[in-house]
Design an enzyme around this catalytic site. Sequence first.
Site, short mmCIF file in Angstrom:
data_model
loop_
_atom_site.label_atom_id
_atom_site.label_comp_id
_atom_site.label_asym_id
_atom_site.label_seq_id
_atom_site.Cartn_x
_atom_site.Cartn_y
_atom_site.Cartn_z
N HIS A 1 0.77 -1.28 0.11
CA HIS A 1 0.00 0.11 0.06
C HIS A 1 0.74 1.27 -0.05
O HIS A 1 0.60 2.38 -0.72
CB HIS A 1 -1.02 0.05 1.13
CG HIS A 1 -1.99 -1.16 1.32
ND1 HIS A 1 -1.98 -1.99 2.50
CD2 HIS A 1 -2.85 -1.52 0.74
CE1 HIS A 1 -2.84 -2.70 2.33
NE2 HIS A 1 -3.48 -2.47 1.33
N LYS B 1 -18.15 -5.92 8.00
CA LYS B 1 -16.93 -6.80 7.75
C LYS B 1 -16.36 -7.02 9.07
O LYS B 1 -16.22 -5.82 9.86
CB LYS B 1 -16.03 -5.58 6.90
CG LYS B 1 -15.20 -6.49 5.77
CD LYS B 1 -14.76 -5.40 4.54
CE LYS B 1 -13.58 -5.95 3.85
NZ LYS B 1 -13.10 -5.14 2.81
N ARG C 1 -1.80 -6.16 -8.23
CA ARG C 1 -0.49 -6.92 -8.11
C ARG C 1 -0.54 -8.12 -9.25
O ARG C 1 0.48 -8.58 -9.66
CB ARG C 1 -0.82 -7.74 -6.85
CG ARG C 1 -0.44 -7.02 -5.70
CD ARG C 1 -0.94 -7.46 -4.46
NE ARG C 1 -2.45 -7.18 -4.27
CZ ARG C 1 -3.05 -7.61 -3.28
NH1 ARG C 1 -2.33 -7.81 -2.09
NH2 ARG C 1 -4.57 -7.64 -3.45
N SER D 1 -2.69 -8.16 2.81
CA SER D 1 -3.08 -7.86 4.24
C SER D 1 -3.48 -9.43 4.58
O SER D 1 -3.53 -9.70 5.74
CB SER D 1 -3.83 -6.91 4.39
OG SER D 1 -3.40 -5.75 3.85
P1 ADP Z 1 -9.72 -3.63 0.04
O1 ADP Z 1 -10.44 -4.44 1.17
O2 ADP Z 1 -10.52 -2.70 -0.96
O3 ADP Z 1 -9.12 -4.70 -1.12
P2 ADP Z 1 -7.08 -3.40 0.80
O4 ADP Z 1 -6.53 -2.47 1.89
O5 ADP Z 1 -6.85 -4.65 0.67
O6 ADP Z 1 -8.67 -3.01 0.35
O7 ADP Z 1 -6.26 -2.73 -0.54
C1 ADP Z 1 -6.40 -1.36 -1.05
C2 ADP Z 1 -5.73 -1.28 -2.38
O8 ADP Z 1 -4.48 -1.78 -2.53
C3 ADP Z 1 -6.26 -2.18 -3.52
O9 ADP Z 1 -6.21 -1.57 -4.79
C4 ADP Z 1 -5.40 -3.28 -3.60
O10 ADP Z 1 -5.15 -3.94 -4.69
C5 ADP Z 1 -3.94 -2.50 -3.32
N1 ADP Z 1 -2.95 -3.40 -2.89
C6 ADP Z 1 -2.88 -4.02 -1.60
N2 ADP Z 1 -1.72 -4.94 -1.40
C7 ADP Z 1 -0.96 -4.30 -2.55
C8 ADP Z 1 0.20 -4.68 -2.96
N3 ADP Z 1 1.29 -5.45 -2.32
N4 ADP Z 1 0.95 -3.96 -3.98
C9 ADP Z 1 0.07 -3.08 -4.69
N5 ADP Z 1 -1.33 -2.97 -4.35
C10 ADP Z 1 -1.54 -3.33 -3.22
#
Ligand code: ADP
Length: 154
Positions: free
Chosen positions: A18, A42, A91, A129
Amino acid sequence: MKRVAVFPGSFDPITKGHEEIVRRAAPMFDEIIVAVGRNTSKSYLFSESQRLDWVRETFADMPQVSVVFFEGLTIDFCKNNNARFILRGVRNSADFEYEMAIAHMNKAMYEGVETIALFSDPHVVSLSSTIIREIIKNKGAVSQFLPASVNVYG
Ligand code: ADP
């Protein structure tokens, strides 16, 4: 008109993946609002305030980044904050399909918003995550995957 982007997510917890997306996107926007999801249906591993604090600490050195809670539709949040861009990270092909579908739906609901997706850098492409939560639940060490300011056990 200021170029404001919203980066919405759960950040449960924020990872280096992120962080990377926000830092790489920073030169493209005047302001980035990191919108930390507050979804009552959630279940999160970390509390709202903990998730928010870690995101704030991660971007404390970036004055153009603000961090707030958000609930409801991302497009409504964009309208209320005069943001014309939604920032997302991609990703792999699974992310791509999902992000494209959401981007199309958001555009159909609100013409005034454009989704900007950045491809993940190879060194953080496997970070998620979900996997990090599993490691934490099983008492594994995760600090190498998290922003320097985040201390899960602190
Ligand atoms: P959500 O619950 O909306 O998926 P996340 O917190 O998991 O929220 O992710 C928010 C954004 O960050 C999404 O666009 C996700 O694809 C991106 N993201 C998460 N991990 C990575 C990573 N390792 N590299 C690039 N983008 C990421």
